[in-house]
Write a protein that holds these residues in place. Sequence first.
Motif, mmCIF file in Angstrom:
data_model
loop_
_atom_site.group_PDB
_atom_site.id
_atom_site.type_symbol
_atom_site.label_atom_id
_atom_site.label_comp_id
_atom_site.label_asym_id
_atom_site.label_seq_id
_atom_site.Cartn_x
_atom_site.Cartn_y
_atom_site.Cartn_z
ATOM 1 N N ILE A 191 6.355 4.126 -20.506
ATOM 2 C CA ILE A 191 5.222 4.025 -19.096
ATOM 3 C C ILE A 191 4.048 3.181 -19.507
ATOM 4 N N ASP A 192 3.499 3.481 -20.795
ATOM 5 C CA ASP A 192 2.423 2.577 -20.940
ATOM 6 C C ASP A 192 2.594 0.955 -21.206
ATOM 7 N N ARG A 193 3.857 0.840 -21.685
ATOM 8 C CA ARG A 193 4.169 -0.569 -21.824
ATOM 9 C C ARG A 193 4.261 -1.467 -20.389
ATOM 10 N N TYR A 194 5.089 -0.600 -19.500
ATOM 11 C CA TYR A 194 5.220 -1.199 -18.136
ATOM 12 C C TYR A 194 3.917 -1.199 -17.380
ATOM 13 N N ALA A 195 3.367 -0.175 -17.564
ATOM 14 C CA ALA A 195 1.975 -0.021 -16.504
ATOM 15 C C ALA A 195 0.857 -1.029 -17.139
ATOM 16 N N ALA A 196 1.013 -1.607 -18.173
ATOM 17 C CA ALA A 196 0.021 -2.469 -19.058
ATOM 18 C C ALA A 196 0.474 -3.797 -18.400
ATOM 19 N N MET A 197 1.684 -4.038 -17.935
ATOM 20 C CA MET A 197 2.122 -5.368 -17.208
ATOM 21 C C MET A 197 1.283 -5.689 -16.119
ATOM 22 N N ALA A 198 1.085 -6.913 -15.773
ATOM 23 C CA ALA A 198 0.515 -7.456 -14.681
ATOM 24 C C ALA A 198 1.458 -7.509 -13.408
ATOM 25 N N LEU A 199 0.893 -6.958 -12.097
ATOM 26 C CA LEU A 199 1.701 -7.144 -11.077
ATOM 27 C C LEU A 199 2.145 -8.391 -10.547
ATOM 28 N N GLN A 200 3.397 -8.840 -10.065
ATOM 29 C CA GLN A 200 3.769 -10.091 -9.659
ATOM 30 C C GLN A 200 3.629 -9.997 -8.103
ATOM 31 N N PRO A 201 2.763 -9.851 -7.425
ATOM 32 C CA PRO A 201 2.703 -9.792 -5.921
ATOM 33 C C PRO A 201 3.055 -11.062 -5.386
ATOM 34 N N ILE A 202 3.621 -10.660 -4.125
ATOM 35 C CA ILE A 202 4.176 -11.860 -3.394
ATOM 36 C C ILE A 202 3.347 -12.136 -2.090
ATOM 37 N N THR A 203 3.051 -13.312 -1.698
ATOM 38 C CA THR A 203 2.518 -13.350 -0.289
ATOM 39 C C THR A 203 3.152 -12.832 0.953
ATOM 40 N N LEU A 204 2.660 -12.906 1.990
ATOM 41 C CA LEU A 204 3.078 -12.603 3.221
ATOM 42 C C LEU A 204 3.807 -13.689 3.586
ATOM 43 N N HIS A 205 3.587 -14.914 3.177
ATOM 44 C CA HIS A 205 4.508 -16.074 3.451
ATOM 45 C C HIS A 205 5.729 -15.962 3.136
ATOM 46 N N ARG A 206 6.139 -15.544 1.453
ATOM 47 C CA ARG A 206 7.046 -15.395 1.079
ATOM 48 C C ARG A 206 7.945 -14.422 1.692
ATOM 49 N N LEU A 207 7.376 -13.182 2.043
ATOM 50 C CA LEU A 207 7.822 -12.141 2.799
ATOM 51 C C LEU A 207 8.589 -12.488 4.090
ATOM 52 N N LEU A 208 7.905 -13.626 4.785
ATOM 53 C CA LEU A 208 8.490 -13.889 6.092
ATOM 54 C C LEU A 208 9.643 -14.926 5.680
ATOM 55 N N HIS A 209 9.262 -15.691 4.609
ATOM 56 C CA HIS A 209 10.437 -16.865 4.442
ATOM 57 C C HIS A 209 11.745 -16.119 4.038
ATOM 58 N N THR A 210 11.509 -15.279 3.387
ATOM 59 C CA THR A 210 12.924 -14.544 2.795
ATOM 60 C C THR A 210 13.742 -14.023 4.006
ATOM 61 N N GLY A 211 13.170 -13.711 5.078
ATOM 62 C CA GLY A 211 13.998 -13.281 6.387
ATOM 63 C C GLY A 211 13.974 -14.401 7.484
ATOM 64 N N THR A 212 13.465 -15.535 7.448
ATOM 65 C CA THR A 212 13.593 -16.608 8.319
ATOM 66 C C THR A 212 14.830 -16.822 8.580
ATOM 67 N N PRO A 213 15.573 -17.018 9.896
ATOM 68 C CA PRO A 213 16.891 -17.411 10.195
ATOM 69 C C PRO A 213 17.126 -18.610 9.960
ATOM 70 N N PRO A 214 18.254 -19.009 9.417
ATOM 71 C CA PRO A 214 19.476 -18.254 8.835
ATOM 72 C C PRO A 214 19.274 -17.541 7.606
ATOM 73 N N LEU A 215 19.392 -16.416 7.499
ATOM 74 C CA LEU A 215 19.331 -15.446 6.173
ATOM 75 C C LEU A 215 20.361 -15.865 5.443
ATOM 76 N N THR A 216 20.102 -16.031 4.057
ATOM 77 C CA THR A 216 21.137 -16.505 3.146
ATOM 78 C C THR A 216 21.566 -15.534 2.078
ATOM 79 N N ARG A 217 22.428 -15.706 1.409
ATOM 80 C CA ARG A 217 22.955 -14.577 0.314
ATOM 81 C C ARG A 217 21.845 -15.129 -0.941
ATOM 82 N N GLU A 218 21.769 -16.564 -0.963
ATOM 83 C CA GLU A 218 20.831 -17.032 -2.210
ATOM 84 C C GLU A 218 19.487 -16.370 -2.037
ATOM 85 N N ARG A 219 18.824 -16.495 -0.895
ATOM 86 C CA ARG A 219 17.475 -15.911 -0.936
ATOM 87 C C ARG A 219 17.426 -14.434 -0.990
ATOM 88 N N LEU A 220 18.459 -13.766 -0.510
ATOM 89 C CA LEU A 220 18.368 -12.368 -0.621
ATOM 90 C C LEU A 220 18.716 -11.901 -2.133
#
Length: 402
Positions: A38-67
């Motif tokens: 728990i200590d080891r994982y909790a010490a790792m830095a988060l890798q947050p994503i931007t809202l741009h990436r969140l939107l881009h992942t779902g932009t039509p046409p949705l692909t298997r590769e992006r998912l």
Amino acid sequence: MPSDALPPLGQAHIRHCVDPCLASLSPDSEPSFYACHIDRYAAMALQPITLHRLLHTGTPPLTRERLLANAQYLHKERPVRYAKHVKLFQQLPFIVNLNPNLHALYTAYYAHFEELRQQPEVRTEEDQNAFVAMLVRQSDALCDIMPGVARGFHECRAYLGAAARGRFLNELIHTRIALRLLTDQHIALHRQLTAAQQQQQQGSGVAGAADQRLQGIIDTRLSLADAVRASAQEVQAACELTYGDAPAFTVDDHTGACFCYVAPHLDYVLTEILKNAFRASVQSGHVAHPVEITVAQGAGRVAVRVRDSGGGIPRKIRKRVFDYAFTTAADQADVGVPPTDAAFSNIAREQAPIAGLGFGLPMARVYAEFFGGSLHVISIEGRGCDAFLELPSIEQSKTRKI
């Protein structure tokens, strides 16, 4: 023991109440308070994503590769975020963590961390299906935690001051919103891609405009006025059920306003604001005065003002309206629980209390601020309150990180 305190529970029963899969854990599997991984994982830095990436992942046409790429990101990120949840609980006074309600959640977070840590990498479509099934199971198991958290802190109020409690809850709720948003978005996109593939196999053609509008759980053309009316109608029904009466309401101004947002987030915030307005109107005897709701749209932002004639908030308690566990509902103090985030849009149908343990407005403000919005309440004692909600369109917050 206070009269409203829960009776002591066995650890197996506590685990089962939060997550049935935890009931199978043996006593030897009880999480170590200071587990090294728990200590080891909790010490790792988060890798947050931007809202741009969140939107881009779902932009039509949705692909298997992006998912698939998104699944691989979540596979690495979720254990780190769960570990940080566990560490957050470990920072509480030990006696607070022993509370059955809070310890149940701590145990659930730990068990989900362990399951994620041991989950195989997502490489194939079969891996993806198994990963999504696990996401659904974990998400469902934790969908109703806030009532227990509210009850737990109510029972432990003698051991933790209001300021420390507020800091803990703000961080817990904010990180919870982020994790659920990432999880629910992936689950929704997986279901949309599966449905689209089935349509293609059946020769049903291309998805319609309504399907294109929804990108996962993000509504790219969310009607503000429609959302306001739906929330107001549900709160009005809940008010009539609770008090036997409810004021009318009006919605005016930019009723054609649309923006890009997560509908359940908006619905939760609106519901909490409206619950206060409707309840105050009835309890002050001013039910004949309608609740006035004004919606407006500016450059990349929308705003809602909710005005009631409920007599306002006394000056001596005005600064406490956003404090956790503070409620102006004197006749219902220490009774009931805040609504669950499993069904924000079903507040009235689920018969959630019109007033509870004082978590509604503080949580609503965290939700409003999550994408860069704001929530303020201005009171005119003897007259009523104006609640001002301002929210950006997600498209205008693309650089914001989750």
